[in-house]
Design a protein around this motif. Structure first.
Motif, PDB file in Angstrom:
ATOM      1  N   THR A   6       0.854  -1.185   0.000  1.00 48.09           N
ATOM      2  CA  THR A   6       0.000   0.000   0.000  1.00 48.09           C
ATOM      3  C   THR A   6       0.891   1.236   0.000  1.00 48.09           C
ATOM      4  N   ARG A   7       0.682   2.102  -0.970  1.00 49.71           N
ATOM      5  CA  ARG A   7       1.481   3.321  -1.081  1.00 49.71           C
ATOM      6  C   ARG A   7       0.749   4.469  -0.377  1.00 49.71           C
ATOM      7  N   SER A  32      -2.003  11.731  -5.558  1.00 50.35           N
ATOM      8  CA  SER A  32      -2.982  10.670  -5.775  1.00 50.35           C
ATOM      9  C   SER A  32      -2.575   9.747  -6.922  1.00 50.35           C
ATOM     10  N   SER A  35      -0.015   7.244  -5.205  1.00 46.30           N
ATOM     11  CA  SER A  35      -0.330   6.569  -3.945  1.00 46.30           C
ATOM     12  C   SER A  35      -1.719   5.960  -3.958  1.00 46.30           C
ATOM     13  N   ASP A  36      -1.977   5.163  -2.922  1.00 50.22           N
ATOM     14  CA  ASP A  36      -3.296   4.579  -2.707  1.00 50.22           C
ATOM     15  C   ASP A  36      -4.086   5.354  -1.661  1.00 50.22           C
ATOM     16  N   VAL A  37      -3.370   6.054  -0.783  1.00 53.61           N
ATOM     17  CA  VAL A  37      -3.986   6.867   0.277  1.00 53.61           C
ATOM     18  C   VAL A  37      -3.096   8.082   0.505  1.00 53.61           C
ATOM     19  N   VAL A  65      -7.847   9.509  -4.532  1.00 52.96           N
ATOM     20  CA  VAL A  65      -7.685   8.441  -3.549  1.00 52.96           C
ATOM     21  C   VAL A  65      -8.186   8.948  -2.194  1.00 52.96           C
ATOM     22  N   LYS A 104      -7.385   0.197   2.347  1.00 54.68           N
ATOM     23  CA  LYS A 104      -6.402  -0.482   1.505  1.00 54.68           C
ATOM     24  C   LYS A 104      -5.513  -1.445   2.288  1.00 54.68           C
ATOM     25  N   LYS A 237       5.854   2.936   1.417  1.00 52.70           N
ATOM     26  CA  LYS A 237       5.324   1.668   0.933  1.00 52.70           C
ATOM     27  C   LYS A 237       5.149   0.743   2.127  1.00 52.70           C
TER      28      LYS A 237
END
Length: 238
Positions: A6-7, A32, A35-37, A65, A104, A237
């Protein structure tokens, strides 16, 4: 990208001003994409004004995100915390205050934190009522953090603060003000729950990377801090 990773893009101390002189729209769009969040480590606004919060959420429309945040000391300045918080939450931001959210595959546990100092310089509850009240507030924020950390049910977790839990990441600031930049009490709780990492802001002239006493990595993500990629944010990460 490995699905197990998860980034998390992290930034702090935006200090959005009422005059709209600085826009973060492009930064949020870039974050965004990478990344995922997105997490924001406090001082979302400069003076804690609702108008500043509205400008912030307009810029946040550029993010695709989820966004997680905590408030900072500047967000309390105008005594409009409830209104500012409502504006931010209504925009879909997960604004944490002694609470946690799972996104995530990562649990984000957040609180503003407070002052108190580190090591032998930690402020003790002794003397005038004002000093005792300050220590009581520091303990209250620590308890709120513990309540948030107790909600972790995932192997990966991130503690999101505004104030620092370690002296490592305030180094670079004048030593005389270190007690006002964070509290080791926060770090002691974090070490008990063994989170994956910690991010905070507040210390604009501090150090980017440090560790709690128990060895958990801590990242000062204040916008002003020099970071490895030369951007105002980092991507972790987890």
């Amino acid at each position: 990208m490995n699905a197990a990773v998860t980034r998390v893009a992290a930034i702090g101390d935006l200090h959005v001003q009422e005059d709209g002189s600085v826009s973060y729209r492009d930064i949020f769009a870039e974050m965004s994409e990478r990344s995922d969040v997105i997490v924001i480590a406090g001082d979302l606004t400069d003076l804690g004004k609702p108008a500043e919060a509205r400008l912030l959420v307009e810029d946040l429309r550029a993010s695709r995100v989820p966004v997680v945040a905590v408030l900072g000391n500047h967000d309390h300045q105008s005594d409009c915390v409830e209104e500012v918080s409502a504006i931010i939450r209504e925009a879909g931001v997960y604004l944490l205050d002694g609470t946690a959210v799972e996104l995530k595959g990562v649990t984000f546990a957040g609180v503003k934190g407070f002052v108190g100092g580190f090591g032998r310089q930690m402020l003790a509850s002794f003397g005038e009522a004002a000093i005792k009240a300050m220590v009581a507030e520091s303990l209250n924020e620590t308890i709120k953090l513990e309540n948030a950390l107790r909600q972790i049910r995932t192997p990966k977790s991130l503690a999101l603060l505004h104030y620092s839990p370690t002296a490592d990441t305030v180094e670079g600031e004048p030593p005389q003000i270190w007690p006002f930049l964070g509290s080791a009490r926060l770090g002691e709780v974090i070490d008990r729950y063994r989170v994956s990492a910690v991010v905070h802001g507040h210390a604009h002239h501090g150090t980017h990377v440090g560790r709690t006493a128990g060895g958990i990595p801590v990242y000062n993500v204040a916008r002003h801090i020099e970071k490895p990629e030369g951007r105002p944010y980092i991507v972790l990460k987890l």
